[in-house]
Motif scaffolding. Structure first.
Motif, mmCIF file in Angstrom:
data_model
loop_
_atom_site.group_PDB
_atom_site.id
_atom_site.type_symbol
_atom_site.label_atom_id
_atom_site.label_comp_id
_atom_site.label_asym_id
_atom_site.label_seq_id
_atom_site.Cartn_x
_atom_site.Cartn_y
_atom_site.Cartn_z
ATOM 1 N N GLN A 136 64.862 88.889 59.241
ATOM 2 C CA GLN A 136 65.638 88.745 60.475
ATOM 3 C C GLN A 136 65.616 87.303 60.982
ATOM 4 O O GLN A 136 66.610 86.775 61.473
ATOM 5 C CB GLN A 136 65.088 89.696 61.541
ATOM 6 N N ARG A 137 64.489 86.655 60.804
ATOM 7 C CA ARG A 137 64.376 85.278 61.281
ATOM 8 C C ARG A 137 65.063 84.296 60.331
ATOM 9 O O ARG A 137 65.873 83.472 60.729
ATOM 10 C CB ARG A 137 62.889 84.916 61.418
ATOM 11 N N TRP A 138 64.774 84.443 59.002
ATOM 12 C CA TRP A 138 65.213 83.426 58.049
ATOM 13 C C TRP A 138 66.689 83.528 57.717
ATOM 14 O O TRP A 138 67.313 82.548 57.334
ATOM 15 C CB TRP A 138 64.396 83.538 56.775
ATOM 16 N N LYS A 139 67.301 84.717 57.825
ATOM 17 C CA LYS A 139 68.728 84.836 57.482
ATOM 18 C C LYS A 139 69.609 83.988 58.394
ATOM 19 O O LYS A 139 70.686 83.554 57.990
ATOM 20 C CB LYS A 139 69.169 86.302 57.537
ATOM 21 N N GLY A 140 69.201 83.808 59.607
ATOM 22 C CA GLY A 140 70.003 83.016 60.540
ATOM 23 C C GLY A 140 69.510 81.595 60.727
ATOM 24 O O GLY A 140 69.936 80.917 61.669
#
Length: 842
Positions: free
Chosen positions: A222-226
């Motif tokens: 959730q953090r790294w995708k954006g």
């Protein structure tokens, strides 16, 4: 974002109790595999290594083939399995995190000149596929659904799948799009236009064993995708790189360039090299563009681009028309999107557009109408990125549409199957329990009465057995419609058994309206059903229980209604009962009696009594009637009036009949061996036996086994039994007569007798019903009936025997009127075989 990291840290603390993680490693480069140095690599490995470094996990990669990895995962021999496609079947046996690592689809690879352009072109071909993969499952199911035929050639790893074509073992190969892009050319294969089965890729674990680690993975995704430059973005870039060597300068060209730097005369050669390099790069760019266009055209996901200022469409991928029935140019018209979205979803969608400007990324679900007028369920993922807008700098929205319609329809179908009866469309027992629970909650809150009514169709099994199950289904559908029309919209009608319905009455009639309601219910169910050109009347046994008088829980009310319904059924049906406290004891007695009766034959508890049949003038024995008795080990002798109806209702009567037939013939054989002169033995038949095709063969086997002539066995039946299915019964009786069996009609004169039908029956004897004999000397009408029966028997050439002769006056009247034979207490009481012949000259 801070809360996300805190959650991840909390999860990692919980996981840290055992930081050793065994990870399955199989060859599926660029997603996962082993490098030249023997180390694990690929997109999933790089991403998991990045998480492990931050969470202090010690990763151990365990090499195995794909199917072996899955088996080891389910067995708990490894902890995590990367690159697992999420399917409904795997969700039942494995655990997954929530956010997919990537989206993939299946790609058909073939030689350059294969000409394969659609999935139907694969018919008759050999298709190499990874053993145990979702591609193999999909192709097997697709072949079953469409009737196409092809041969699957399973291989243990993706390298072997592609190599099977070059080896001549397969005509085409099935791969995921990642592996195909990286390795197809090495095996002289190209990507065809055939793709299918877009699906999400995840890390998987055995259920309940790695739930906290899966949550940690979700937190990082959730953090790294954006986040630009994150380990996730780097892993994806590495996975999507073109194959090694594509677009590189050849070795000889580099040598020529080096020579040109030293030798000026090599400038001509350098120009040649430059031209060739330009052509190679142009060709590589053109091929890359073709791959991109093919990806956009054949992929299952629609991509689009919007102006972030006013959300006007700028571009949509070419597969839009194939997937949703609209030309891309149509979708670019102003206001088109707002017009196609479902009106109920439109206000929410507009608000979410405004929220996107703040959150920069959003995933939502909405409904819209496609070009064919069908309502589609869409997963819409949007992200704001900096970019050009028709030559001007500004923010843009890029997004994707994934069609969830099939998944939603499947979920709805599963819900229907789980909660509704497939035949009638009514709620089933599961949904009934849920609704009854809500009803009782409301009843406890308002203090008002509620009713639970159970309806059991009487003898419904006869409908299926005689007219067929399709006719039975139409009866059930008709009953469901009638019950629904009888009740109010707030009430519930459900089907809870093969021929059983349950009603929940929310507002029952007050002031003594119970009887009127139940009578109306029975009258509604009695209305004839038109089946096969005939009017079929179906009755029912009805039981009612009320809240709170008869129970305050679901189980109490349903049990009370069941007991009341059983009381209605026990008196023959077509009636109703309201629950009374004493019903439970009656039902318990019947239940235990039925259970004991099932084992009575095996436990040798049945026995035969015999009653003599005499020529009344001379006292000569002409036969013995066999009467079954039941000696219960605890209850003692159980009356036939109690257990015979129970046996008929439960279907056990047929087994009892066969036992009586065999035991009676065995006793006749024993009397013969003892030198006792017993001319014949009479046995009563049940209606079930009369309509059983195996009866004649069974009787013949029993007679042959005991060495008896057929005319020494008399089978007694009633006209009611014959009239249930007269033609079928007549055929069985003629076969018994041909065998030589004596046939007698029992209880003659007790009811209406069809004389025309009587002439067709192959009878030898009539038995005057004991109710007529009992009234000799008390009823002139009955005496007249007996005279008529005697005259009828004489006219038809039938023997005649009177039942229930208990007084000398009765015997004298019968002899005077011409009836020679009789049986009854005056002539001999029923007794066990050892005592049955005492006092008789036999």
């Amino acid at each position: 974002m801070v809360s996300l990291l805190v959650a991840a840290l909390c999860l990692s603390t919980a996981v840290g109790a055992d930081d050793h993680v065994r990870v399955g490693l199989y060859e599926n480069v660029p997603k996962i595999g082993t490098g030249d140095d023997g180390a694990a690599g690929g997109m999933f490995v790089e991403l998991l290594d990045a998480i492990a470094r931050r969470e202090h996990w010690r990763l151990e990669y365990v090499s195995c083939e794909w199917s072996a990895c899955l088996e080891a995962l389910e067995a708990g021999e490894i902890d995590l399995m990367p690159d697992v496609a999420l399917t409904p079947e795997r969700r039942e046996s494995l655990a997954f995190h929530s956010i997919p690592v990537a989206q993939a689809w299946s790609q058909v690879l073939a030689p350059v000149d294969s000409g394969l352009d659609r999935i139907e072109a694969l018919e008759g071909l050999r298709l190499a596929v990874l053993d145990g993969s979702i591609q193999s499952d999909y192709l097997r199911q697709y072949a079953l659904d469409t009737g196409l035929e092809w041969t699957l050639v399973p291989r243990g790893d993706m390298e072997s799948v592609l190599a099977a074509v070059a080896a001549g073992d397969a005509d085409a190969a099935i791969s995921n799009n990642f592996y195909a892009r990286r390795h197809a050319r090495q095996h002289l294969l190209v990507e065809t236009p055939i793709t299918f089965d877009q699906i999400g890729l995840y890390y998987a674990a055995a259920p309940g064993r790695q739930d906290e680690r899966l949550e940690v993975i979700d937190a990082y995704l959730q953090r790294w995708k954006g986040e630009a430059g994150s380990p996730y973005q780097h892993a994806m870039e590495q996975a999507l790189e073109p194959p090694a060597g594509e677009g590189e300068i050849p070795t000889w060209a580099r040598s020529a360039l080096a020579a040109a730097a030293v030798i000026a005369l090599a400038l001509g050669l350098m120009a040649v090299w430059l031209r060739r390099t330009v052509r190679a790069q142009t060709r590589a760019l053109r091929e890359a563009n073709q791959r991109l266009e093919h990806l956009l055209e054949s992929g299952p996901v629609v991509l689009y681009q919007l102006n972030a200022l006013d959300f006007k469409p700028l571009w949509v991928s070419g597969n839009f028309e194939r997937l949703f029935g609209f030309a891309p140019a149509t979708a670019l018209q102003p206001g088109w999107w707002e017009r196609q979205i479902h009106p109920d979803d439109r206000p929410t969608a507009m608000r979410e557009n405004r929220r996107l400007l703040e959150e920069r990324h959003m995933v939502r679900e909405l409904r819209l109408f496609d070009g064919w007028g069908k309502l589609r369920h869409i997963r819409d993922e949007m992200r704001i990125i900096p970019g050009g807008n028709q030559g001007q700098r500004g923010a843009e929205v890029v997004g994707s549409w994934t069609d969830l319609t099939a998944s939603m329809e499947q979920k709805e179908a599963l819900r229907q199957m789980a909660h509704y009866d497939a035949r009638t469309g009514l709620p089933n027992r599961v949904l009934l329990h849920d609704r009854l629970g809500h009803t009782l909650e409301r009843a406890m809150a308002d203090g008002l009465a509620r009713w639970v009514v159970l309806v059991d169709l009487d003898r419904f099994r006869n409908v299926n057995e005689t007219l067929g199950t399709s006719a039975g289904d139409r009866v059930l559908e008709g009953m469901a419609e009638r019950l629904g029309a009888l009740l109010g919209p707030q009430d519930t009608v459900s089907r809870v058994g093969a021929d059983e319905f349950c009603l929940i009455i929310e507002n029952p009639p007050m002031d003594g309206g119970t009887e009127a309601f139940l009578e109306q219910l029975l009258e509604t169910l009695r209305e004839p059903c038109a089946i096969g050109g005939r009017a079929l009347v179906t009755t029912a046994s009805v039981g009612l229980a009320t809240f709170p008088e008869h129970g305050s829980t679901r189980d109490e009310l349903l049990t009370a209604a069941e007991l009341a319904m059983a009381a209605s059924r026990s008196v023959g049906g077509d009636t109703w009962h309201v629950y009374e406290p004493g019903m439970g004891a009656q039902t318990e007695h019947r239940l235990f009696l039925e259970n004991d009766l099932r084992s009575a034959i095996a436990n040798d508890e049945l026995l035969l009594y015999f009653q003599p049949q005499l020529e009344m003038q001379s006292g000569r024995l002409v036969g013995m009637e066999a009467l079954v008795r039941w000696r219960h080990p605890q209850r003692g002798m159980v009356s036939p009036a109690e257990f015979i109806p129970l046996a008929e209702e439960t279907g056990m009567i047929q087994a009892i009949d066969r036992w009586v037939l065999n035991a009676a013939c065995a006793q006749l054989e024993q009397w013969d061996q003892e030198g006792r002169d017993v001319p014949a033995v009479a046995v009563n038949l049940s209606a079930r036996e009369l309509h059983d095709e195996t009866l004649v063969a069974a009787v013949q086997d029993i007679l042959e086994h005991h060495g008896l002539e057929p005319d020494r066995l008399e089978l007694e039946l009633t006209e009611t039994m014959i009239m249930e299915q007269p033609e079928r019964a007549l055929a069985v009786l003629h076969r018994l007569e041909t065998l030589g069996i004596t046939l007698a009609m029992d209880d003659f004169g007790a009811g209406y007798s069809n004389l025309a039908h009587l002439r067709r029956l192959p009878l030898r004897r009539l038995k005057i019903d004991q109710s007529l004999v009992r009234d000799i000397g008390h009823s002139r009408n009955n005496e007249s009936i007996i005279r008529a029966i005697i005259a009828l028997a004489d006219a038809l050439g039938l023997d005649l025997i009177a039942e229930g002769v208990e007084e000398a006056g009765q015997q004298a009247f019968l002899l005077r009127e011409g009836c020679r034979f009789g049986q009854g207490y005056l002539l001999g009481r029923p007794a066990p075989a050892d005592n049955a012949l005492q006092g008789i000259g036999a």
